[in-house]
Design a protein around this motif. Structure first.
Motif, PDB file in Angstrom:
ATOM      1  N   GLU A  24      20.734 -18.808  20.517  1.00 32.43           N
ATOM      2  CA  GLU A  24      20.178 -17.713  21.225  1.00 32.43           C
ATOM      3  C   GLU A  24      20.958 -16.574  20.801  1.00 32.43           C
ATOM      4  O   GLU A  24      20.329 -15.296  20.724  1.00 32.43           O
ATOM      5  CB  GLU A  24      20.168 -18.083  22.685  1.00 32.43           C
ATOM      6  CG  GLU A  24      19.650 -16.907  23.638  1.00 32.43           C
ATOM      7  CD  GLU A  24      19.632 -16.969  24.958  1.00 32.43           C
ATOM      8  OE1 GLU A  24      19.863 -15.946  25.762  1.00 32.43           O
ATOM      9  OE2 GLU A  24      19.778 -18.399  25.499  1.00 32.43           O
ATOM     10  N   LEU A  25      22.217 -16.454  20.998  1.00 34.97           N
ATOM     11  CA  LEU A  25      22.841 -15.315  20.470  1.00 34.97           C
ATOM     12  C   LEU A  25      22.585 -14.939  19.001  1.00 34.97           C
ATOM     13  O   LEU A  25      22.670 -13.664  18.832  1.00 34.97           O
ATOM     14  CB  LEU A  25      24.776 -15.737  20.509  1.00 34.97           C
ATOM     15  CG  LEU A  25      25.128 -15.796  22.072  1.00 34.97           C
ATOM     16  CD1 LEU A  25      26.659 -16.028  21.958  1.00 34.97           C
ATOM     17  CD2 LEU A  25      25.410 -14.329  22.543  1.00 34.97           C
ATOM     18  N   GLU A  26      22.440 -15.884  18.151  1.00 37.97           N
ATOM     19  CA  GLU A  26      22.427 -15.394  16.628  1.00 37.97           C
ATOM     20  C   GLU A  26      20.815 -14.811  16.614  1.00 37.97           C
ATOM     21  O   GLU A  26      20.883 -13.869  15.930  1.00 37.97           O
ATOM     22  CB  GLU A  26      22.228 -16.801  15.898  1.00 37.97           C
ATOM     23  CG  GLU A  26      22.354 -16.630  14.529  1.00 37.97           C
ATOM     24  CD  GLU A  26      23.305 -15.964  13.909  1.00 37.97           C
ATOM     25  OE1 GLU A  26      23.078 -14.954  13.032  1.00 37.97           O
ATOM     26  OE2 GLU A  26      24.552 -15.806  14.190  1.00 37.97           O
ATOM     27  N   ALA A  27      20.083 -15.102  17.629  1.00 34.65           N
ATOM     28  CA  ALA A  27      18.696 -14.588  17.513  1.00 34.65           C
ATOM     29  C   ALA A  27      18.741 -13.100  18.128  1.00 34.65           C
ATOM     30  O   ALA A  27      17.803 -12.346  17.702  1.00 34.65           O
ATOM     31  CB  ALA A  27      17.751 -15.485  18.147  1.00 34.65           C
ATOM     32  N   LEU A  28      19.626 -12.805  18.977  1.00 35.63           N
ATOM     33  CA  LEU A  28      19.652 -11.446  19.607  1.00 35.63           C
ATOM     34  C   LEU A  28      20.065 -10.255  18.822  1.00 35.63           C
ATOM     35  O   LEU A  28      20.936 -10.665  17.712  1.00 35.63           O
ATOM     36  CB  LEU A  28      20.618 -11.609  20.978  1.00 35.63           C
ATOM     37  CG  LEU A  28      20.160 -12.435  22.231  1.00 35.63           C
ATOM     38  CD1 LEU A  28      21.207 -12.390  23.306  1.00 35.63           C
ATOM     39  CD2 LEU A  28      18.898 -11.955  22.751  1.00 35.63           C
ATOM     40  N   GLU A  29      19.610  -9.114  18.945  1.00 37.25           N
ATOM     41  CA  GLU A  29      20.199  -8.131  18.201  1.00 37.25           C
ATOM     42  C   GLU A  29      20.572  -6.880  19.443  1.00 37.25           C
ATOM     43  O   GLU A  29      20.076  -6.743  20.468  1.00 37.25           O
ATOM     44  CB  GLU A  29      19.029  -7.601  17.308  1.00 37.25           C
ATOM     45  CG  GLU A  29      18.900  -8.309  16.095  1.00 37.25           C
ATOM     46  CD  GLU A  29      17.811  -7.542  15.155  1.00 37.25           C
ATOM     47  OE1 GLU A  29      17.335  -6.828  15.394  1.00 37.25           O
ATOM     48  OE2 GLU A  29      17.718  -8.165  13.962  1.00 37.25           O
ATOM     49  N   VAL A  30      21.855  -6.287  18.988  1.00 37.73           N
ATOM     50  CA  VAL A  30      22.196  -5.281  19.757  1.00 37.73           C
ATOM     51  C   VAL A  30      22.219  -4.105  18.941  1.00 37.73           C
ATOM     52  O   VAL A  30      22.557  -4.065  17.386  1.00 37.73           O
ATOM     53  CB  VAL A  30      23.464  -5.389  20.472  1.00 37.73           C
ATOM     54  CG1 VAL A  30      23.011  -6.453  21.473  1.00 37.73           C
ATOM     55  CG2 VAL A  30      24.460  -5.864  19.370  1.00 37.73           C
ATOM     56  N   GLN A  31      22.144  -2.764  19.327  1.00 39.93           N
ATOM     57  CA  GLN A  31      22.173  -1.597  18.585  1.00 39.93           C
ATOM     58  C   GLN A  31      23.308  -0.547  18.977  1.00 39.93           C
ATOM     59  O   GLN A  31      23.116  -0.403  20.300  1.00 39.93           O
ATOM     60  CB  GLN A  31      20.881  -1.079  18.350  1.00 39.93           C
ATOM     61  CG  GLN A  31      20.944   0.255  17.340  1.00 39.93           C
ATOM     62  CD  GLN A  31      19.471   0.945  17.112  1.00 39.93           C
ATOM     63  OE1 GLN A  31      19.088   1.711  17.860  1.00 39.93           O
ATOM     64  NE2 GLN A  31      19.071   0.501  16.271  1.00 39.93           N
ATOM     65  N   VAL A  41      23.898   1.188  14.008  1.00 42.43           N
ATOM     66  CA  VAL A  41      24.398  -0.060  13.358  1.00 42.43           C
ATOM     67  C   VAL A  41      23.721  -1.374  14.504  1.00 42.43           C
ATOM     68  O   VAL A  41      23.848  -1.348  15.649  1.00 42.43           O
ATOM     69  CB  VAL A  41      25.964  -0.424  13.526  1.00 42.43           C
ATOM     70  CG1 VAL A  41      26.184  -1.803  13.408  1.00 42.43           C
ATOM     71  CG2 VAL A  41      26.445   0.656  12.739  1.00 42.43           C
ATOM     72  N   THR A  42      23.019  -2.115  13.965  1.00 41.05           N
ATOM     73  CA  THR A  42      22.146  -3.266  14.531  1.00 41.05           C
ATOM     74  C   THR A  42      23.185  -4.572  14.275  1.00 41.05           C
ATOM     75  O   THR A  42      23.467  -4.853  12.956  1.00 41.05           O
ATOM     76  CB  THR A  42      20.823  -3.341  13.979  1.00 41.05           C
ATOM     77  OG1 THR A  42      20.232  -2.139  14.211  1.00 41.05           O
ATOM     78  CG2 THR A  42      20.057  -4.622  14.654  1.00 41.05           C
ATOM     79  N   LYS A  50      23.737  -6.442  10.980  1.00 35.79           N
ATOM     80  CA  LYS A  50      22.513  -6.775  10.264  1.00 35.79           C
ATOM     81  C   LYS A  50      21.820  -5.417   9.502  1.00 35.79           C
ATOM     82  O   LYS A  50      21.049  -5.606   8.358  1.00 35.79           O
ATOM     83  CB  LYS A  50      21.272  -7.377  11.146  1.00 35.79           C
ATOM     84  CG  LYS A  50      21.803  -8.639  11.912  1.00 35.79           C
ATOM     85  CD  LYS A  50      20.711  -9.284  12.156  1.00 35.79           C
ATOM     86  CE  LYS A  50      21.056 -10.694  12.520  1.00 35.79           C
ATOM     87  NZ  LYS A  50      20.204 -11.733  12.048  1.00 35.79           N
ATOM     88  N   LYS A  51      22.266  -4.341  10.138  1.00 35.62           N
ATOM     89  CA  LYS A  51      21.447  -3.141   9.588  1.00 35.62           C
ATOM     90  C   LYS A  51      22.365  -1.865   9.807  1.00 35.62           C
ATOM     91  O   LYS A  51      22.872  -1.818  10.918  1.00 35.62           O
ATOM     92  CB  LYS A  51      20.047  -2.783  10.179  1.00 35.62           C
ATOM     93  CG  LYS A  51      19.262  -1.714   9.322  1.00 35.62           C
ATOM     94  CD  LYS A  51      18.000  -1.872  10.034  1.00 35.62           C
ATOM     95  CE  LYS A  51      17.122  -0.333   9.502  1.00 35.62           C
ATOM     96  NZ  LYS A  51      15.897  -0.261   9.941  1.00 35.62           N
ATOM     97  N   VAL A  52      22.574  -0.972   9.346  1.00 36.64           N
ATOM     98  CA  VAL A  52      23.134   0.454   9.086  1.00 36.64           C
ATOM     99  C   VAL A  52      21.923   1.510   8.891  1.00 36.64           C
ATOM    100  O   VAL A  52      21.501   1.506   7.990  1.00 36.64           O
ATOM    101  CB  VAL A  52      24.396   0.748   8.531  1.00 36.64           C
ATOM    102  CG1 VAL A  52      25.009   1.944   8.469  1.00 36.64           C
ATOM    103  CG2 VAL A  52      25.355  -0.532   8.715  1.00 36.64           C
ATOM    104  N   ALA A  53      21.908   2.362   9.567  1.00 40.75           N
ATOM    105  CA  ALA A  53      20.826   3.527   9.349  1.00 40.75           C
ATOM    106  C   ALA A  53      21.681   4.843   9.732  1.00 40.75           C
ATOM    107  O   ALA A  53      22.438   4.877  10.886  1.00 40.75           O
ATOM    108  CB  ALA A  53      19.769   3.422  10.477  1.00 40.75           C
ATOM    109  N   LEU A  67      24.556   3.986   0.261  1.00 38.42           N
ATOM    110  CA  LEU A  67      25.575   4.138   1.169  1.00 38.42           C
ATOM    111  C   LEU A  67      25.356   3.167   2.474  1.00 38.42           C
ATOM    112  O   LEU A  67      26.164   2.447   2.812  1.00 38.42           O
ATOM    113  CB  LEU A  67      25.731   5.606   1.809  1.00 38.42           C
ATOM    114  CG  LEU A  67      26.588   5.944   2.843  1.00 38.42           C
ATOM    115  CD1 LEU A  67      27.920   5.739   2.341  1.00 38.42           C
ATOM    116  CD2 LEU A  67      26.942   7.207   3.285  1.00 38.42           C
ATOM    117  N   GLU A  68      24.082   3.010   2.969  1.00 36.12           N
ATOM    118  CA  GLU A  68      24.002   2.073   3.935  1.00 36.12           C
ATOM    119  C   GLU A  68      24.152   0.641   3.660  1.00 36.12           C
ATOM    120  O   GLU A  68      24.882  -0.161   4.278  1.00 36.12           O
ATOM    121  CB  GLU A  68      22.195   2.151   4.485  1.00 36.12           C
ATOM    122  CG  GLU A  68      22.041   3.460   5.018  1.00 36.12           C
ATOM    123  CD  GLU A  68      20.362   3.726   5.378  1.00 36.12           C
ATOM    124  OE1 GLU A  68      20.097   4.593   5.875  1.00 36.12           O
ATOM    125  OE2 GLU A  68      19.675   2.836   4.855  1.00 36.12           O
TER     126      GLU A  68
END
Length: 105
Positions: A24-31, A41-42, A50-53, A67-68
């Motif tokens: 469950e923790l692996e599937a969750l995303e926080v930003q 940052v996600t 997982k992602k930087v914008a 850069l991202e």
């Protein structure tokens, strides 16, 4: 012996719940945001980037994607190195005793 059997069943149930929680923790995303939302940052619930914008006004547009990607790669590299360092420190504390598979502090 019944108490030992009950204890083993409880341990197996707890292990199953822990596995479910990890998935469950692996599937969750926080930003996370900074600069009034100019940088985002996600991450997974387990802390993997997982992602930087980055807002275009902070940089040249033709270099934004590069850069991202570099920020994500650097964050992943730092996380790997910190995990390796923590593992080495745990080995030194444990006196070289191997931990059971899947066991980490």
């Amino acid at each position: 012996m019944k108490n030992l059997t009950d204890l083993m069943k409880q341990a197996q149930a707890l292990q199953s719940k822990m596995g479910d929680m990890q998935a469950e923790l692996e599937a969750l995303e926080v930003q996370g945001t900074s600069g009034g939302g100019l940088v985002r940052v996600t991450m997974s619930g387990k802390g993997a980037v997982k992602k930087v914008a980055i807002a275009p006004e902070l940089m040249k547009e033709d270099e934004r994607e590069i850069l991202e990607d570099l920020i994500v790669a650097a964050a992943a590299d730092a996380k790997t190195k910190s995990e390796r360092l923590a593992e080495e420190k745990m080995k030194s504390i444990a006196g070289g005793l191997p931990l059971p598979p899947g066991f980490s502090l």
